[in-house]
Each structure stands twice: as C-alpha cells, then as structure tokens.
Design an enzyme around this catalytic site. Structure first.
Site, PDB file in Angstrom:
ATOM      1  N   VAL A  89       1.308  -2.149   5.629  1.00  0.00           N
ATOM      2  CA  VAL A  89       2.314  -2.113   4.570  1.00  0.00           C
ATOM      3  C   VAL A  89       1.917  -2.989   3.377  1.00  0.00           C
ATOM      4  O   VAL A  89       2.603  -3.004   2.364  1.00  0.00           O
ATOM      5  CB  VAL A  89       3.690  -2.557   5.123  1.00  0.00           C
ATOM      6  CG1 VAL A  89       3.734  -4.066   5.344  1.00  0.00           C
ATOM      7  CG2 VAL A  89       4.827  -2.106   4.218  1.00  0.00           C
ATOM      8  N   GLU A  90       0.803  -3.702   3.484  1.00  0.00           N
ATOM      9  CA  GLU A  90       0.361  -4.567   2.382  1.00  0.00           C
ATOM     10  C   GLU A  90      -0.974  -4.065   1.816  1.00  0.00           C
ATOM     11  O   GLU A  90      -1.000  -3.058   1.129  1.00  0.00           O
ATOM     12  CB  GLU A  90       0.323  -6.022   2.856  1.00  0.00           C
ATOM     13  CG  GLU A  90       1.726  -6.529   3.231  1.00  0.00           C
ATOM     14  CD  GLU A  90       1.773  -7.985   3.580  1.00  0.00           C
ATOM     15  OE1 GLU A  90       1.403  -8.805   2.723  1.00  0.00           O
ATOM     16  OE2 GLU A  90       2.194  -8.325   4.705  1.00  0.00           O
ATOM     17  N   MET A  91      -2.094  -4.712   2.139  1.00  0.00           N
ATOM     18  CA  MET A  91      -3.363  -4.295   1.554  1.00  0.00           C
ATOM     19  C   MET A  91      -4.061  -3.203   2.367  1.00  0.00           C
ATOM     20  O   MET A  91      -4.970  -2.547   1.868  1.00  0.00           O
ATOM     21  CB  MET A  91      -4.272  -5.513   1.372  1.00  0.00           C
ATOM     22  CG  MET A  91      -3.728  -6.481   0.319  1.00  0.00           C
ATOM     23  SD  MET A  91      -4.609  -8.071   0.220  1.00  0.00           S
ATOM     24  CE  MET A  91      -6.186  -7.545  -0.440  1.00  0.00           C
ATOM     25  N   HIS A  95       0.826  -1.210   0.000  1.00  0.00           N
ATOM     26  CA  HIS A  95       0.000   0.000   0.000  1.00  0.00           C
ATOM     27  C   HIS A  95       0.864   1.266   0.000  1.00  0.00           C
ATOM     28  O   HIS A  95       1.821   1.401   0.757  1.00  0.00           O
ATOM     29  CB  HIS A  95      -0.900  -0.010   1.238  1.00  0.00           C
ATOM     30  CG  HIS A  95      -1.892   1.092   1.276  1.00  0.00           C
ATOM     31  ND1 HIS A  95      -2.991   1.123   0.455  1.00  0.00           N
ATOM     32  CD2 HIS A  95      -1.945   2.223   2.031  1.00  0.00           C
ATOM     33  CE1 HIS A  95      -3.698   2.208   0.715  1.00  0.00           C
ATOM     34  NE2 HIS A  95      -3.082   2.891   1.662  1.00  0.00           N
TER      35      HIS A  95
END
Length: 348
Positions: free
Chosen positions: A119-121, A77
């Site tokens: 830090v991902e979705m 993200h």
C-alpha cells in the site's frame, strides 16, 4: 506569575523534560558518517526505489512540512489509501521504537517497511538492489559509505544509510528548550500557564523526556475510549504485534515535538484542530473535561515545542542507465501478492 513562580515552573519542567541536543545522537551499531548520511539523503528522495517510480520516503514524510504529509492517511502505490496517519520523522531517533504500534525496534527496521509495503512503495528488496546496482554512481557511494564490504549494495545497507540520514533530522532550539535552559522570558504568560496545566493535569505522565513521548505504550482511552469516528474499531493497535488481549487499542504515546506542524492528529488522522486533540485526550486519558481556556493554553504551550528544522539540500541524483528497471506507475498492484511483505502492509 511572579519571578519565583516562573523559576519554580522551570525547575519542575526540568525534572520531567529534556532539551533536544544540538548534535546528532549516536545510533546503535550504525556509525553516522558523512558518507553514509549523504547516501541516505539520496535514497530518501529517490523515487526509483518504489515500484511505480513516483513515491519516495519524502512522499509521506515531507521534510518541508513538519516531517509528515499532513493528510488523514497517506496515499501510496496505485492511489491506495493507507490505514494510519503518517507520523513525523523529525526527532524519531529519540523514540524507543517506530510506527504507532512500535513493531520496528529501530529506524533501519522501520525504513524497510514502507519500501516493501504493497500500500506504500510496493517494491521488493530485489527491485531496490537491482535499481542501485544498475547505476555506477550509486555503487561508488555504497563502497564509500560501507568500506571493506565485498558487496556493499545490499538492502540492509540501504536501511542503514536511511537510518543514518534520519538520525540527523532533529529540531533543536525550540522556545521551550530555551526556557528550560534559563531564558524565562521566551514564553508568554499563556504558554507558561499551558506548561503548568500540561504537568498538573497529568499530560506529562505519558508525554515526557526529550521527545515529549515516544517511549511507552498506553491504551487510547485509559478512562474513556473515544468514539469510532476517532478510534476505528478495526485497528487494535499493538495487539497486532503482541497478540495479547490487554494490548487491544494500545499505541505508543505520540511524541509531541513540532506537533503544531503535524495536523491531523491521532493514528486515524481524524482530528485537525490541536485544541480539539487536547480536549479529546483530556477526556480519554485523564477523565477531565478541560475548559476551552485550558485547551487553548495547553495548545499554546505545545506550539513552543516547534524547533529549528534541519537544513536539507535537495540532492542531485545520478541518472538511470539502460539496465535500470523501468517503473510501472499505472498498475494498481504491480507486484504479485507473495512479493509484498504482508506483515508490513502499510499499517504505520
């Protein structure tokens, strides 16, 4: 090797390794039904589950590329760079636990982590449920996949559907499996030599069973710890889970199935050559300086662990409606800090 020596090699390998089965394995407390796997496949590819509307499970676990993204560490993200290399999703159903540090007991627990990780979705369970309940077709799929439940569209059921789909992502039919089953001519001389070296030098002590690893935890550096260019000092591995001093720099033994497809290597993603990765492991785990000939032979053998990839048809996703939450693709952190699951902050 003589025919007798080759048969002895096969018999020795049969004591240590198992072939990937051709049928989908059972999943504890989660029946793998057609309806559930079809729903899980749709969710796997649906970017609307992310806060940005850009990312999905396949972003970091590309089913067209070995089940990983072939990056040093994944980009999530807001173009944030994750701290660990993305492990392959292929054959992950055979692992004793998920993530490099084994903090998720099963695939359904693992599935929840990246969706929520900032830090991902960077989504929340509420966002995911709001998206899915806003789309009538998804409501119908959930009712079919989870019959008898008064409220089928839940975050837990999202994870169960994804887990059921992931259970189908197995890669049988590798040349090594054919060798194990009696086709002694399917490996060439160098690959057979590599198999013998893999067992004789001690690689198989950690990388055994059906998935050639994924079952136990070991220090990265049993004999000699790699330098910080490969083993970042700030990432202490399983210690973050157990808070036990002896678990510093301990990681789950990486499964080696399809390893020829999943460069770069190690949790840091710092090594791009399979031969170099073998050499590093020789020194770090076995205390042996393997020769270039030996590393080449072992790498050649590891190439025989590449199986038949699952045939996955790209699903047609149902359209959004007027009530479907809108994405925020250009906001670096679209969620306030308390909305993200800090304990699953993208450390794989």
């Amino acid at each position: 090797m003589s025919p007798e020596e080759i048969e002895q090699l096969r018999a020795a390998a049969d004591e240590i390794f198992d072939a990937i089965p051709s049928t989908v394995p059972k999943v504890k407390d989660n029946a793998v039904t057609r309806e559930k796997t079809e729903l899980g496949q749709m969710l796997w590819f649906d970017t609307r589950l992310s806060a940005s509307g850009i990312l999905n499970c396949n972003s970091c676990h590309n089913l067209a590329g070995g089940g990983t993204d072939n990056l040093e560490t994944s980009i999530g993200h807001g173009w944030q760079k994750g701290p660990r290399n993305s492990p392959t999703v292929f054959n992950s159903i055979f692992n004793v636990a998920q993530f490099w540090d084994g903090r998720a007991d099963d695939l359904r627990s693992q599935a929840k982590g990246p969706i929520q990780a900032a830090v991902e979705m960077a989504a929340t369970p509420e966002h995911v449920v709001d998206v899915l309940t806003s789309i009538p077709t998804y409501q119908e799929h959930f009712r079919t996949a989870f019959p008898g439940e008064a409220d089928a569209v839940t975050f837990d059921n999202v994870a169960k559907a994804i887990e059921a789909f992931e259970a189908t992502l197995i890669t049988p039919g590798a040349r090594f499996d054919q060798f194990l089953e009696g086709n002694l001519a399917v490996l060439d001389d160098k690959e057979k030599q590599g198999l013998k070296l893999f067992m004789d030098t001690g690689c198989s002590a950690c990388h055994s069973g059906v998935n050639f690893g994924g079952q136990e935890y070991y220090p990265f550096g049993v004999v000699e710890r790699p330098g910080s260019d490969i083993l970042p000092l700030e990432d202490k591995g399983r210690f973050a889970v157990t808070k036990t001093a002896t678990d510093e720099y301990v990681f789950r033994a990486v499964p080696l199935r399809n390893v020829a497809l999943t460069a770069p290597y190690f949790h840091s993603g710092k090594v791009w050559s399979l031969e170099q990765a073998v050499a590093v492991m020789g020194v770090a785990q076995l205390g042996q300086e393997l020769t270039p000939h030996e590393t080449s032979a072992i790498a050649a053998f590891l190439g025989t662990l590449t199986g038949e990839p699952p045939r996955v048809e790209l699903p047609i996703l149902p359209p959004s409606t007027a009530t479907t939450p809108r994405p925020e693709p250009l906001v670096k952190n679209s969620l306030i800090k308390s909305d993200a699951v800090e304990t699953q902050n993208g450390v794989r």
